[in-house]
Design a protein around this motif. Structure first.
Motif, PDB file in Angstrom:
ATOM      1  N   LYS A  82      49.737  42.032  23.386  1.00  0.00           N
ATOM      2  CA  LYS A  82      48.527  41.563  24.073  1.00  0.00           C
ATOM      3  C   LYS A  82      48.834  40.989  25.454  1.00  0.00           C
ATOM      4  N   TYR A  83      50.118  40.685  25.720  1.00  0.00           N
ATOM      5  CA  TYR A  83      50.492  40.172  27.036  1.00  0.00           C
ATOM      6  C   TYR A  83      51.226  41.226  27.868  1.00  0.00           C
ATOM      7  N   GLN A 140      41.341  39.944  33.794  1.00  0.00           N
ATOM      8  CA  GLN A 140      40.648  40.557  32.666  1.00  0.00           C
ATOM      9  C   GLN A 140      39.411  41.296  33.156  1.00  0.00           C
ATOM     10  N   PRO A 165      35.541  43.230  32.321  1.00  0.00           N
ATOM     11  CA  PRO A 165      34.401  42.982  31.428  1.00  0.00           C
ATOM     12  C   PRO A 165      34.538  43.720  30.090  1.00  0.00           C
ATOM     13  N   CYS A 166      35.297  44.804  30.057  1.00  0.00           N
ATOM     14  CA  CYS A 166      35.492  45.505  28.775  1.00  0.00           C
ATOM     15  C   CYS A 166      36.600  44.853  27.954  1.00  0.00           C
ATOM     16  N   GLY A 167      37.143  43.729  28.436  1.00  0.00           N
ATOM     17  CA  GLY A 167      38.088  42.957  27.633  1.00  0.00           C
ATOM     18  C   GLY A 167      39.512  43.468  27.666  1.00  0.00           C
ATOM     19  N   HIS A 168      39.931  44.081  28.784  1.00  0.00           N
ATOM     20  CA  HIS A 168      41.324  44.496  28.913  1.00  0.00           C
ATOM     21  C   HIS A 168      42.008  43.702  30.006  1.00  0.00           C
ATOM     22  N   ARG A 169      43.330  43.494  29.806  1.00  0.00           N
ATOM     23  CA  ARG A 169      44.105  42.678  30.741  1.00  0.00           C
ATOM     24  C   ARG A 169      45.096  43.552  31.497  1.00  0.00           C
ATOM     25  N   GLN A 211      34.791  42.742  39.645  1.00  0.00           N
ATOM     26  CA  GLN A 211      34.529  42.370  38.243  1.00  0.00           C
ATOM     27  C   GLN A 211      35.783  41.823  37.566  1.00  0.00           C
ATOM     28  N   PHE A 222      38.418  39.191  36.606  1.00  0.00           N
ATOM     29  CA  PHE A 222      38.521  37.733  36.565  1.00  0.00           C
ATOM     30  C   PHE A 222      39.968  37.325  36.357  1.00  0.00           C
ATOM     31  N   PRO A 223      40.426  36.316  37.093  1.00  0.00           N
ATOM     32  CA  PRO A 223      41.777  35.811  36.815  1.00  0.00           C
ATOM     33  C   PRO A 223      41.811  35.259  35.392  1.00  0.00           C
ATOM     34  N   ASP A 224      42.686  35.803  34.567  1.00  0.00           N
ATOM     35  CA  ASP A 224      42.793  35.335  33.185  1.00  0.00           C
ATOM     36  C   ASP A 224      43.834  34.224  33.140  1.00  0.00           C
ATOM     37  N   ASN A 225      43.371  33.020  33.460  1.00  0.00           N
ATOM     38  CA  ASN A 225      44.319  31.902  33.564  1.00  0.00           C
ATOM     39  C   ASN A 225      44.828  31.438  32.217  1.00  0.00           C
ATOM     40  N   PHE A 226      44.100  31.802  31.164  1.00  0.00           N
ATOM     41  CA  PHE A 226      44.620  31.518  29.823  1.00  0.00           C
ATOM     42  C   PHE A 226      45.874  32.347  29.569  1.00  0.00           C
TER      43      PHE A 226
END
Ligand SMILES: [Zn+2]
Ligand SMILES: [Zn+2]
Ligand SMILES: [Zn+2]
Ligand SMILES: [Zn+2]
Ligand SMILES: [Zn+2]
Ligand SMILES: [Zn+2]
Ligand SMILES: [Zn+2]
Lengths: 127, 164
Positions: free
Chosen positions: A26-27, A41, A43-47, A75, A77-81
């Motif tokens: 996942k990473y 990330q 909007p379709c939930g891929h990184r 679209q 987004f920085p996935d800071n998590f």
């Protein structure tokens, strides 16, 4: 600041470093298959690594390379998590002979002062 | 929240189920799947600029109640423009295994996004009697018995003409 193709700089790929334990999928960036660098990330939930997906949007069209959903650069987004999680994973020093393990966030600082780093000889100009 | 976040990716019908059921997960929930605000499994996950994940309702409550809302974990300001729907987290949660909501009667384990499908066939789901006039509801496994011998509105063969 966004990296643009006009700077002539190569888009940075993921972290090419040995994780211990191995990196969870996942990473992993689906484009460069390395650990996500500057994870974003969709909007379709891929990184993806920011560099990898921006290059893909330019070269392969405005879609997600995983599921072909329409995807525009604004679209992302920085996935800071994910970024924080990845920076806290344990990695091995890449230098042969060095057994040092550390969080990814400390790797750069370690490599600078690692005793096993190969440096240029100031006398003969050879490695 | 920005407009581009409003569309959900795919169908996420388990959100509805999440609101009406309390789930028992087979494995212990990972921290990242628990909302730091309400301490339940994250419902419609949204991620903040500081990289923390909350239920949409919980983050909505922060944004609506305070002019300068702060993240309860790291005290950084939550900016609505930086909040996005975390569909990656959502997909992870939808693939977690839970016990059927009709446990312990039903022994089945299902992944969360398949719960609705399972409940359509679960033998321990309470269903309404189809006979008009009867307001009874029984477990699916008992419905046949209800229809043939319990329901006060069931049709019995006429003892005279042998027709219903
Ligand atoms: Zn990459
Ligand atoms: Zn995608
Ligand atoms: Zn080293
Ligand atoms: Zn919550
Ligand atoms: Zn936070
Ligand atoms: Zn069941
Ligand atoms: Zn009935």
């Amino acid at each position: 600041l966004q990296q643009s193709s006009t700077t002539g700089q190569a888009d940075p790929q993921g972290y090419d470093v040995e994780f211990d334990p191995p990196l969870e999928s996942k990473y992993e960036c689906p484009i460069c298959l390395m650990a996500l660098r500057a994870a974003v990330q969709t909007p379709c939930g891929h990184r993806f690594c920011r560099g990898c997906i921006e290059k893909s949007l330019r070269d392969a069209g405005q879609k997600c390379p995983v599921d072909n959903e329409v995807l525009l650069e604004d679209q992302l987004f920085p996935d800071n998590f994910a970024k924080r999680e990845i920076l806290s994973l344990t990695v091995r020093c890449p230098n042969t002979g060095c057994s040092h393990k550390m969080e990814l966030r400390h790797l750069e600082a370690h490599v600078v002062q690692c005793q096993f780093a190969t440096v240029q000889c100031p006398l003969c100009q050879n490695d | 929240l920005s407009r581009q976040n409003s569309g959900a990716a795919g169908s996420w019908e388990f959100d509805v189920a999440l609101m009406t059921h309390v789930f028992k997960f087979v494995e212990k929930l990972e921290d990242q799947h628990v909302c730091p605000s309400c301490s339940r499994v994250v419902l419609n996950p949204h991620q903040t600029g500081c990289g923390h994940i909350f239920c949409y309702q919980c983050i909505r409550a922060f944004l609506d109640s305070d002019t300068a809302p702060k993240c309860p974990i790291d005290d950084s300001f939550i900016k609505a423009s930086e909040v996005f729907q975390d569909n990656c987290c959502k997909r992870e949660i939808s693939n977690l295994e839970i016990y059927c909501t009709n446990a312990p009667g039903c022994p089945k384990k299902v992944i969360l996004c398949r719960l609705q499908d399972h409940l359509k066939v679960c033998q321990y789901e309470k269903i309404l009697c189809p006979n008009s006039g009867c307001s009874g509801s029984v477990l699916r496994k008992d419905m046949e018995d209800h229809l043939t011998s319990q329901c006060p509105y069931r049709l019995e063969p006429c003892p005279h003409c042998k027709k219903h």
